[in-house]
Design an enzyme around this catalytic site. Sequence first.
Site, PDB file in Angstrom:
ATOM      1  N   GLU A 248      64.244  50.604  19.346  1.00  0.00           N
ATOM      2  CA  GLU A 248      63.760  50.766  17.967  1.00  0.00           C
ATOM      3  C   GLU A 248      64.130  52.172  17.541  1.00  0.00           C
ATOM      4  O   GLU A 248      63.514  53.140  18.006  1.00  0.00           O
ATOM      5  CB  GLU A 248      62.233  50.624  17.913  1.00  0.00           C
ATOM      6  CG  GLU A 248      61.717  49.255  18.258  1.00  0.00           C
ATOM      7  CD  GLU A 248      62.017  48.236  17.180  1.00  0.00           C
ATOM      8  OE1 GLU A 248      62.377  48.621  16.047  1.00  0.00           O
ATOM      9  OE2 GLU A 248      61.912  47.043  17.484  1.00  0.00           O
ATOM     10  N   CYS A 282      60.219  56.113  10.590  1.00  0.00           N
ATOM     11  CA  CYS A 282      61.529  55.488  10.809  1.00  0.00           C
ATOM     12  C   CYS A 282      61.937  54.643   9.623  1.00  0.00           C
ATOM     13  O   CYS A 282      63.116  54.470   9.359  1.00  0.00           O
ATOM     14  CB  CYS A 282      61.500  54.657  12.078  1.00  0.00           C
ATOM     15  SG  CYS A 282      60.149  53.484  12.085  1.00  0.00           S
TER      16      CYS A 282
HETATM   17  P1  NAD Z   1      63.797  61.291  20.616  1.00  0.00           P
HETATM   18  O1  NAD Z   1      64.831  60.232  20.720  1.00  0.00           O
HETATM   19  O2  NAD Z   1      64.203  62.704  20.705  1.00  0.00           O
HETATM   20  O3  NAD Z   1      62.627  61.107  21.696  1.00  0.00           O
HETATM   21  C1  NAD Z   1      61.950  59.902  21.848  1.00  0.00           C
HETATM   22  C2  NAD Z   1      61.391  59.825  23.252  1.00  0.00           C
HETATM   23  O4  NAD Z   1      62.465  59.733  24.171  1.00  0.00           O
HETATM   24  C3  NAD Z   1      60.556  61.028  23.691  1.00  0.00           C
HETATM   25  O5  NAD Z   1      59.437  60.562  24.410  1.00  0.00           O
HETATM   26  C4  NAD Z   1      61.503  61.778  24.607  1.00  0.00           C
HETATM   27  O6  NAD Z   1      60.856  62.551  25.591  1.00  0.00           O
HETATM   28  C5  NAD Z   1      62.257  60.634  25.244  1.00  0.00           C
HETATM   29  N1  NAD Z   1      63.551  60.982  25.851  1.00  0.00           N
HETATM   30  C6  NAD Z   1      64.370  62.009  25.552  1.00  0.00           C
HETATM   31  N2  NAD Z   1      65.463  61.980  26.334  1.00  0.00           N
HETATM   32  C7  NAD Z   1      65.334  60.902  27.147  1.00  0.00           C
HETATM   33  C8  NAD Z   1      66.146  60.326  28.155  1.00  0.00           C
HETATM   34  N3  NAD Z   1      67.313  60.860  28.519  1.00  0.00           N
HETATM   35  N4  NAD Z   1      65.712  59.196  28.765  1.00  0.00           N
HETATM   36  C9  NAD Z   1      64.536  58.623  28.395  1.00  0.00           C
HETATM   37  N5  NAD Z   1      63.721  59.135  27.451  1.00  0.00           N
HETATM   38  C10 NAD Z   1      64.118  60.258  26.825  1.00  0.00           C
HETATM   39  O7  NAD Z   1      63.090  60.957  19.233  1.00  0.00           O
HETATM   40  P2  NAD Z   1      62.108  61.883  18.444  1.00  0.00           P
HETATM   41  O8  NAD Z   1      62.917  62.968  17.862  1.00  0.00           O
HETATM   42  O9  NAD Z   1      60.910  62.178  19.290  1.00  0.00           O
HETATM   43  O10 NAD Z   1      61.651  60.827  17.298  1.00  0.00           O
HETATM   44  C11 NAD Z   1      62.327  60.655  16.136  1.00  0.00           C
HETATM   45  C12 NAD Z   1      63.226  59.448  16.160  1.00  0.00           C
HETATM   46  O11 NAD Z   1      62.499  58.251  16.449  1.00  0.00           O
HETATM   47  C13 NAD Z   1      63.837  59.211  14.796  1.00  0.00           C
HETATM   48  O12 NAD Z   1      65.205  58.874  14.889  1.00  0.00           O
HETATM   49  C14 NAD Z   1      63.031  58.045  14.244  1.00  0.00           C
HETATM   50  O13 NAD Z   1      63.656  57.332  13.225  1.00  0.00           O
HETATM   51  C15 NAD Z   1      62.810  57.237  15.483  1.00  0.00           C
HETATM   52  N6  NAD Z   1      61.694  56.284  15.311  1.00  0.00           N
HETATM   53  C16 NAD Z   1      61.961  54.930  15.268  1.00  0.00           C
HETATM   54  C17 NAD Z   1      60.925  54.012  15.057  1.00  0.00           C
HETATM   55  C18 NAD Z   1      61.175  52.509  15.024  1.00  0.00           C
HETATM   56  O14 NAD Z   1      60.243  51.745  15.241  1.00  0.00           O
HETATM   57  N7  NAD Z   1      62.377  52.042  14.734  1.00  0.00           N
HETATM   58  C19 NAD Z   1      59.628  54.478  14.921  1.00  0.00           C
HETATM   59  C20 NAD Z   1      59.394  55.844  14.950  1.00  0.00           C
HETATM   60  C21 NAD Z   1      60.438  56.729  15.164  1.00  0.00           C
END
Ligand code: NAD
Length: 487
Positions: A248, A282
């Site tokens: 997502e 998002c």
């Molecule tokens: P991010 O991708 O930086 O981090 C998300 C999560 O992934 C965090 O818990 C982080 O620690 C973890 N992570 C980072 N590197 C990783 C790796 N190598 N392996 C596994 N996990 C890892 O996202 P963010 O900046 O925290 O959040 C913003 C993003 O999330 C935006 O792009 C937003 O649109 C998206 N988002 C999507 C939805 C949806 O339902 N489609 C909902 C909310 C947010």
Amino acid sequence: MRRFQHYIDGEFSDGEASYPSIDPASGAVWAEMPEAREGDVDLAVNAADRALYEGPWPKMTATQRGKLLYRLADLVAANAQVLAELETRDTGKIIRETSAQIAYVAEYYRYYAGISDKIEGAYLPIDKPDMDVWLRREPIGVVAMVVPWNSQLFLSAVKIGPALAAGCTMVVKASEDGPAPLLEFARLVHEAGFPAGVVNIITGFGASCGAALGRHPKVAHVAFTGGPETARHVVRNSAENLASTSLELGGKSPFIVFADADLESAANAQVAGIFAATGQSCVAGSRLIVERSVKDKFVALLREKAEAIRIGAPLDMATEVGPLATKRQQDHIGALVARSIESGARLVTGGSKIDGAGYYFPPTILDCDDVASPSLIEEFFGPVLSVVSFETEAEALRLANDTRYGLASGVFTQNLTRAHRLMKGIRAGIVWVNTYRAVSPIAPFGGFGLSGNGREGGMAAVLDYTRTKTIWLRTSDDPIPDPFVMR
Ligand code: NAD
């Protein structure tokens, strides 16, 4: 200063390390968070694996699982205010929004509680005599759940609820930014009475904790919410074990307004669609695509509403826009706005961070008509709206689909046949017509393209957490003939 703990194998424990958590409204440290690294991740995954195969969990009936989920739903509802205050404190999301959202999170658990004993297998009308064949639906296995900082209780509920209904066990990794509400939620899981190891909740940094979780050999499925770049790491890591993934991701969602729309209503929906949650959503309707004949009027209406928004302390019920969750986010948004203006976008309102304590950024509108602005392509994940205009319906549709994302979309028109054409033509997982940002546990949610491939909410989400097993039973008592004697 408050200290939070991990929840592993039914017990609360400190992490292998710890780190300070910052209050985004002041920029000051307010709590100490546990930090899981490879060792804690391994403990948590092994606990989930034992709970899946050896604990009381696999022996429980689906109805008993459902009862535990109902109890959890009641506990979330009863503790919604405490959880809301923690989320507001740790992420800056305003209390008005966290209170309403977390009360509704209880409904997600309630919905999946009801589904628990309605996940059916099948009896297959097989094309062979004396043979009964069934399809059993079993839990997919240990699930790794990774969520971003915004709305962590909501984004984890849409994973935990269906996974528990399906009988899975799990390790949930809260975001390193603002994990307090999810770590506190673990106390409710404990109180609800789930057996040890069924739900484990940890936090830590992406490169160490998230990556170790995603590639752990005992993880069968990774349910990820976050940005597309991180999702690529998740998919690469999951390839190690050929674990399945559901993703997502972000969005650059079009919000289309035709001249015949109720402009006041559309403007309210657009303001909520882009400035609610300080734009850290998002499904933010971040690209306004408006019919040229009403563009000036509509943008003036938006500007008036944007400038009237009350910006303030997130714990104050009167606040309408609070701070961004992190300084990193404030810097990213400021830099992308500046780049967009350099590329020709015209600033209508807002535009640069608010000086002083905390990570504030004002509601911002950029007029990007006839310019190739990065603000039409890249996700801000903040309170910034980019505006373009169109003359024809075909042009509106082309602009709407001119993105690699495909999460959500909005269409405002009074013309029913046009609305139907756009519903079919828009390439996005959600189309809202004359409304925006409505969600429900009953309605699937998810995107296309760079917005990912998972569907959360609804029955379909439960099936993602199951795998089928085909069972063949020979019903004849006749001995099986020697296969090497020709007949
Ligand atoms: P991010 O991708 O930086 O981090 C998300 C999560 O992934 C965090 O818990 C982080 O620690 C973890 N992570 C980072 N590197 C990783 C790796 N190598 N392996 C596994 N996990 C890892 O996202 P963010 O900046 O925290 O959040 C913003 C993003 O999330 C935006 O792009 C937003 O649109 C998206 N988002 C999507 C939805 C949806 O339902 N489609 C909902 C909310 C947010």
